[in-house]
Structure formats: structure tokens, C-alpha cells
Design a protein around this motif. Structure first.
Motif, PDB file in Angstrom:
ATOM      1  N   ILE A 232       0.868  -1.182   0.000  1.00 52.80           N
ATOM      2  CA  ILE A 232       0.000   0.000   0.000  1.00 52.80           C
ATOM      3  C   ILE A 232       0.900   1.225   0.000  1.00 52.80           C
ATOM      4  O   ILE A 232       1.810   1.353   0.832  1.00 52.80           O
ATOM      5  N   LEU A 233       0.619   2.127  -0.928  1.00 51.04           N
ATOM      6  CA  LEU A 233       1.447   3.311  -1.063  1.00 51.04           C
ATOM      7  C   LEU A 233       0.919   4.517  -0.283  1.00 51.04           C
ATOM      8  O   LEU A 233       1.663   5.460  -0.044  1.00 51.04           O
ATOM      9  N   THR A 234      -0.342   4.508   0.089  1.00 47.36           N
ATOM     10  CA  THR A 234      -0.924   5.633   0.835  1.00 47.36           C
ATOM     11  C   THR A 234      -0.367   5.612   2.254  1.00 47.36           C
ATOM     12  O   THR A 234      -0.588   4.651   3.006  1.00 47.36           O
ATOM     13  N   THR A 235       0.355   6.656   2.619  1.00 41.84           N
ATOM     14  CA  THR A 235       1.014   6.688   3.927  1.00 41.84           C
ATOM     15  C   THR A 235       0.567   7.853   4.792  1.00 41.84           C
ATOM     16  O   THR A 235       1.077   8.015   5.904  1.00 41.84           O
ATOM     17  N   TYR A 236      -0.389   8.657   4.310  1.00 39.12           N
ATOM     18  CA  TYR A 236      -0.805   9.825   5.084  1.00 39.12           C
ATOM     19  C   TYR A 236      -2.278  10.120   4.818  1.00 39.12           C
ATOM     20  O   TYR A 236      -2.728  10.101   3.657  1.00 39.12           O
TER      21      TYR A 236
END
Length: 589
Positions: free
Chosen positions: A443-447
């Protein structure tokens, strides 16, 4: 007050004695049952004699049961207008039941006087009659007052505990049967007396103006269950009714401080016409503090005093009109502020751990002064909470294979001192990743940017890389009420919605991505702050690049792969986010 009673009944006339010539004495009964302090009268008639008559008592051995002795000093004969009709009068004194020369029956609490009445007429004819006086000990009062009542306040007391039966110098006895009570004079408005002696009710407004009341009460006792064998006395009781007049003089309390001796503070109350009053804390006192019976607040507020501030202290003030009266209880509430640091956990997200790689991260908090203890909800396999003298409390260990994924970890910090303990709990985001392997789903969404109550949330696109390259479906656990994930196929997956009112706070959101072709799954935990409507949003870290503008490769936009440079940028941004989250934190030793 003495009750004068004639001994009457349906018994046949009793003729007794040895007669000289035709002299005959007719008396209604040969026995008299009476109670001390009563006056009793027994009519009798002399038949066959010639007036005037002479009366005498004869001593036949009073100390022996059923032998007849002299008249008691309290017995005499009274004439009537009829020269042949007389009255035997017994004015029974207190203590007559246990006088000398009396046969005393302890089981019945009575003494028996055996009396012989000798009579001689003018012609010298003689006769006599034998009379048995059964004298019972009287009812005695320990007090002549009914406990004080107060206008407008419910009242319930009982006269029976005020009564003691038994002659002077003799141990109190049990009544032969229950007493019955009847108020002869009127009680104050709103008050009633039951047959068993209970005085109850609520004095009405204005009754205090007629106080004190003198209440005459007829007290009846049965020495057996027959209606012909009962004794009654009438006693007067003073009954005071007060007007409720309470004035609280203490309205504010000094502020206290955690761990610091509180200045002893007297709660003052003005209660007119009442003799004294006491204080009783019924709830709300901070641990470490106490309220004495005389109303002094003191102690040392415990380490959690500030967290509970302001404290509502509920106090009952008990006002006593006398030592005999039940208290009039007036409830009050006081507000007490306690100053001190607020216990907080200074973490919303933990640094990422890697399967098979040793991990140690300090647990950070602030606002404590006492002893602390950390605990957590189940951690990923291989990790635990531990305490080290050198570095303090930490999460440490080596994550096991299969532990990868995103977690919402509940961390609890408990602080305690000698007076009590308290705790705070928060949810933190924690991720465990696999060692990097090309093509692995990530998963690239980190914020997640802050949301605000009752305002539309700026949509956040959820993205992933690796896997089969096909689009992913996303799900999220832990979103605040009003926000949701939608999956739009080639249009991508988004977090959208409007956070509800009163949804403010810190949330840990666990996002799960599922490859729609291979079925491979992965998860990641992120922190989401929901602001109250009046709050200002924190600035978005400048290093965080919105992923919905990143160029995608492989599948169509919204698929599961990015080019290599953007993947590297994602890791750089994650490191920057963690660096920002670590500011202003304190390691708990």
C-alpha cells in the motif's frame, strides 16, 4: 398522669369470710389487677348488719403465699351516703409491685398483696373479706419529648424505644404484650401517630409557629390478651417543630494541586434553631482527600486529580435539632478544581517494523509524576512491552513471519501514587512489513489529512503497487462515523464523506488492499485526526506528496503499480512522516 378506674365486670358478687350472726359482706370481686401509679376502687356492701361499722386489717403472715396480711398503707375504706355501702380505695404507689411483704412473680412482673378486711357492726356482729391485689410494674418513660421535626421534611420516629417498664432498682422488663398508642390531643398538621407508636408524616408550612406542642398519649399495655386485663396510662410528650432555615456560607473552594497538601478548608453552614450539624461526603472526592464530620476538607490530591477536574463533591449536611432527633439532611454540591499536568501518550503512529528484524521503540508520554506502567492490546507475534532501566519502557522483539500487516494497537499508560491510580488509553498505528521483494503487493498511501466535524472531507485516493498489476479493492477499519471507502474500478478507490458532529479525536485506520486478480492481500495502519468544528487544522507536512497525482505504470490509472522513482519517493515520504511524529515526545522510564 394517673388514670382513675373503677374495677367493673360481669363477675358474680363474691361473699367471703366467717360471719358472726347474719353479717355478710358482698364485694364485686375478690381480686384486683392494677398497675403501679393507678387509683382503683372496689365497691362493696354490708348486708345484715347495723351501722355504724368498724374496719380493721389483720396480720396473718404476709410473707407466706396465700396467707393474708395487713392492709397496705395505700388501701383504705371510703363511706358513701348509703350507710351500708362503702368503697375500698387503692391508691397504688410506684414500687408497690416489689414492696416488702409482697409475693413477687418475676415471670409476670407483678407482686401480690393478700389483704384481709375485718368488719364489726354496732351490734357486735363480725365478718371479713379476703382481697388479692395483683400489682404490675408500671410503664416508665426515658424521656418526655418526641424527637424534633422540621417543616417540609419527611419525619418518622417511634415512641416505643423511649419506653422502659420496670420499678426503680429493678432491671427493665419486657412488656407482656405490645403497647398500643393513641394521641388524645392533636398532632401538628401533616403528622400522624399509628397504634404501634410511630409518629410520621411531613409537618406542613407554618406548623413551627405553634411549637412546642404538648401531645397527650394514652399508652395501653395488656398483661394477657383479654380485653378485661389491660392497663392504660396517659403521658404528655413535648413535640417541637422547627422551620427549615439553612444558609450555606461556603460557596467556593480553593484550587488544589496534584501531590501537594491541600490547605484545610472549613465548610461553613448556618442552621438556625438546630443544635448542631455534621457533614458527610457522598461522592466525588478526589482520591487522597477527605471531608471530616465537622466539615474540614483536607488531604493530598492524587496524581490523576487534574484529569478529573473539576470535581463535583456531593455532601450531605445533617442538621440535628437535638441529640434525640433524627437529622434533617440537606444535600449540597461543591466544585473543586485540581491543577496539575495532564497524562498524555505522545504517539499516534509507531515506526514500521520488519519481519525477521529486531525492533525496539521507546514508549513516549508526558504529564506524569508518579509510578507508571504500560500495557497494550495484543501486539504482532514476536513483539512485547518491556521495561529496561537504561532506556525505560519499550516495544521490542523480532516480528515473526506472517505478522506483516497494519495494526491498531491500544496502548494504556497507568500512573499511580500512594493515594490512587488512573490511566489513559490511545490507539496508535503500527505496521509490520515484509522484507522487500520485487512484485510484492504494497500500500502506497502513507498519510491521511485531518478531517473536520460536519465538513466534507477532501477525498483521499488509496493506491498500491506490485501484485498482478490489476486494480485493487480497498477496505478500511476504524474510520470515524461519516467517512467510508468506495471502490470505483478503473476510477480508483477513495476515502470520502463527512465526519459527524462529536466525532472529533485521533483514529487509527487499518487499510486493506486486495488484488482483484491474484487475491493477494496486504494492510497498512494510518493515523487520522478529526478536528472539532472550532479547531484549526495542522499544516500538512511539506514533504508529503499527494499520491493521486503520481504517474502510474502497468495497468490503467488506479492499478497496483508505480514506476521505480515514485516507489522510492514513497519510502522517503514515510520516513519524513515518522520524523515529524516523533517530535516533542518524552521517553517513559
Amino acid at each position: 398522669m394517673r388514670t382513675i378506674a373503677w374495677l367493673m365486670g360481669a363477675a358474680a358478687l363474691f361473699a367471703s369470710g366467717v360471719m358472726a350472726a347474719s353479717l355478710n359482706i358482698a364485694i364485686e370481686r375478690d381480686s384486683l389487677h392494677a398497675m403501679e401509679t393507678q387509683v382503683r376502687m372496689m365497691p362493696f356492701r354490708i348486708n345484715g348488719g347495723t351501722a355504724p361499722y368498724a374496719f380493721e386489717d389483720e396480720n396473718e403472715g404476709a410473707d407466706t403465699l396465700h396467707t393474708y396480711g395487713p392492709w397496705p398503707s395505700w388501701v383504705w375504706v371510703e363511706p358513701t351516703p348509703d350507710p351500708d355501702q362503702f368503697v375500698l380505695v387503692a391508691d397504688i404507689p410506684d414500687g408497690a409491685a416489689i414492696e416488702t411483704n409482697v409475693n413477687f412473680n418475676a415471670d409476670r412482673n407483678r407482686g401480690t398483696h393478700f389483704v384481709k378486711l375485718g368488719i364489726t357492726d354496732a351490734a357486735g356482729n363480725a365478718g371479713d373479706a379476703h382481697v388479692n391485689f395483683y400489682i404490675y410494674e408500671t410503664v416508665r418513660l426515658e424521656t418526655s419529648r418526641i424527637p424534633t421535626a422540621t417543616e417540609g421534611y419527611a419525619y418518622n420516629t417511634n415512641v416505643i424505644p423511649l419506653l422502659e417498664a420496670g420499678s426503680a432498682g429493678v432491671a427493665p422488663r419486657q412488656p407482656r404484650a405490645p403497647f398500643t398508642f393513641e394521641a388524645i390531643t392533636a398532632l401538628p398538621d401533616g403528622m400522624t401517630m399509628s397504634p404501634d407508636g410511630a409518629v410520621f408524616g411531613t409537618p406542613t408550612t407554618g406548623t413551627a409557629s405553634g411549637s412546642p406542642y404538648m401531645i397527650d398519649v394514652e399508652i395501653t399495655e395488656y398483661y394477657d390478651q383479654s380485653s378485661n386485663h389491660r392497663f392504660s396510662v396517659v403521658e404528655s410528650f413535648e413535640f417541637v417543630v422547627l422551620a427549615a432555615d439553612f444558609n450555606l456560607l461556603t460557596t467556593t473552594l480553593p484550587e488544589g494541586e496534584e501531590g501537594v497538601e491541600y490547605p484545610p478548608t472549613q465548610l461553613d453552614m448556618e442552621v438556625n434553631e438546630f443544635e448542631y450539624f455534621t457533614f458527610q461526603a457522598t461522592g466525588g472526592l478526589p482520591p487522597g482527600m477527605s471531608l471530616s464530620e465537622d466539615g474540614v476538607l483536607s488531604g493530598i490530591p492524587y496524581c490523576g486529580g487534574a484529569e478529573g477536574s473539576n470535581w463535583r463533591i456531593d455532601v450531605n449536611i445533617n442538621a440535628y435539632a437535638s441529640e434525640l432527633s433524627d437529622p434533617v439532611t440537606v444535600p449540597y454540591a461543591f466544585e473543586l478544581a485540581i491543577a496539575g499536568p495532564l497524562l498524555t501518550i505522545d504517539m499516534a503512529m509507531l515506526p514500521t517494523a520488519t519481519v525477521g528484524v529486531f525492533y525496539r521503540e521507546s514508549l513516549l508520554a508526558d504529564g506524569f509524576s508518579g509510578e507508571v506502567n504500560w500495557r497494550s492490546s495484543p501486539l504482532p507475534s514476536g513483539l512485547s512491552v518491556a521495561r529496561h532501566h537504561a532506556v525505560g519502557w519499550v516495544i521490542e522483539g523480532t516480528p515473526y513471519p506472517g505478522a506483516e500487516g497494519g495494526y491498531a494497537i491500544a496502548l494504556t499508560l497507568e500512573e499511580s501514587d500512594s493515594y490512587g491510580s488512573h490511566s489513559v488509553t490511545t490507539s496508535v498505528a503500527f505496521n509490520v512489513e515484509r522484507p522487500y521483494t520485487p512484485g510484492t503487493l504494497n500500500i502506497l498511501t502513507t498519510y491521511l489529512p485531518p478531517a473536520r466535524e460536519h465538513e466534507k472531507y477532501t477525498p483521499v485516493k488509496l493506491e498500491a503497487s506490485g501484485g498482478s498489476g490489476a486494480p485493487c479493492n480497498f477496505a478500511a477499519e476504524g474510520l470515524p462515523t461519516g467517512l467510508e471507502v468506495i471502490n470505483g474500478g478503473s476510477g480508483g478507490s477513495w476515502i470520502i464523506g463527512t465526519a459527524w458532529i462529536k466525532a472529533g479525536g485521533q483514529y487509527t485506520v487499518v487499510i486493506t488492499a486486495t488484488d482483484t486478480v491474484s487475491g493477494e492481500q496486504t494492510s497498512s495502519a494510518l493515523s487520522l485526526l478529526v478536528l472539532e468544528r472550532e479547531s484549526s487544522a495542522p499544516e500538512t507536512p511539506a514533504s508529503v506528496k499527494p499520491f493521486d497525482t503520481a504517474p502510474l505504470v502497468g495497468a490503467a490509472a488506479g492499478g497496483c503499480a508505480l514506476n521505480g522513482s515514485d516507489s522510492l519517493a514513497a519510502w522517503v515520504m514515510l520516513i519524513l512522516v515518522l520524523a515529524l511524529a516523533s517530535r516533542r515526545r518524552r521517553t517513559v522510564q
